[in-house]
Write a protein that holds these residues in place. Structure first.
Motif, PDB file in Angstrom:
ATOM      1  N   ARG A   1      17.723  97.504  -6.740  1.00 33.98           N
ATOM      2  CA  ARG A   1      18.067  97.075  -5.393  1.00 33.98           C
ATOM      3  C   ARG A   1      16.858  96.682  -4.569  1.00 33.98           C
ATOM      4  O   ARG A   1      16.966  95.876  -3.666  1.00 33.98           O
ATOM      5  CB  ARG A   1      18.855  98.156  -4.677  1.00 33.98           C
ATOM      6  N   ASN A   2      15.699  97.197  -4.854  1.00 32.58           N
ATOM      7  CA  ASN A   2      14.530  96.904  -4.034  1.00 32.58           C
ATOM      8  C   ASN A   2      13.527  95.996  -4.738  1.00 32.58           C
ATOM      9  O   ASN A   2      12.394  95.892  -4.329  1.00 32.58           O
ATOM     10  CB  ASN A   2      13.840  98.212  -3.623  1.00 32.58           C
ATOM     11  N   GLN A  15      21.484  91.689  -9.614  1.00 28.81           N
ATOM     12  CA  GLN A  15      21.230  93.076  -9.226  1.00 28.81           C
ATOM     13  C   GLN A  15      20.189  93.178  -8.115  1.00 28.81           C
ATOM     14  O   GLN A  15      20.009  94.238  -7.530  1.00 28.81           O
ATOM     15  CB  GLN A  15      20.772  93.898 -10.438  1.00 28.81           C
ATOM     16  N   SER A  53      18.723  92.725  -4.521  1.00 28.80           N
ATOM     17  CA  SER A  53      19.204  92.596  -3.148  1.00 28.80           C
ATOM     18  C   SER A  53      18.687  91.294  -2.543  1.00 28.80           C
ATOM     19  O   SER A  53      17.494  91.009  -2.602  1.00 28.80           O
ATOM     20  CB  SER A  53      18.712  93.790  -2.325  1.00 28.80           C
TER      21      SER A  53
END
Length: 116
Positions: free
Chosen positions: A10-11, A47, A49
């Motif tokens: 996510r990051n 996947q 972000s």
């Protein structure tokens, strides 16, 4: 995409070069390469972000088959009305541009017409 399998993605950041890996006039691999279309690359990018903005920016630099294909996936996902309008506008622009290869223009037109 900077992430290992199973890692929290996510990051992470989608690298623009990853999104531009395809040839300008179509996929660098046959459309049906046995891995799905286009396979693990798209799933990995999805996947990340904010990947949608990178796909849109990538297509502004180098229109390519997988980028247009991913716009269709973005439209099929949970997206905001603003992002949906932005994606449809880009597809419409690509579909009518003489600067875009025929194969990409045709895919953009088909994707736009199917989802507008």
């Amino acid at each position: 995409v900077r992430a290992e399998v199973g890692e929290d993605k996510r990051n992470t950041n989608a690298e623009p070069t990853t999104l531009n890996a395809e040839q300008k006039d179509g996929p660098s691999l046959p459309e049906y390469n046995g891995l799905g279309e286009p396979g693990p690359l798209v799933h990995a990018v999805e996947q990340v972000s904010g990947y949608e903005d990178e796909v849109i920016a990538s297509l502004g630099r180098v229109p390519n088959y997988y980028g247009v294909w991913m716009l269709g996936r973005i439209l099929d996902s949970d997206t905001t009305p603003e992002q949906r309008a932005r994606v449809l506008a880009l597809l419409h622009k690509l579909a009518g541009s003489d600067d875009v290869p025929d194969s990409i223009r045709a895919l953009a037109r088909e994707t736009y017409e199917f989802r507008e």
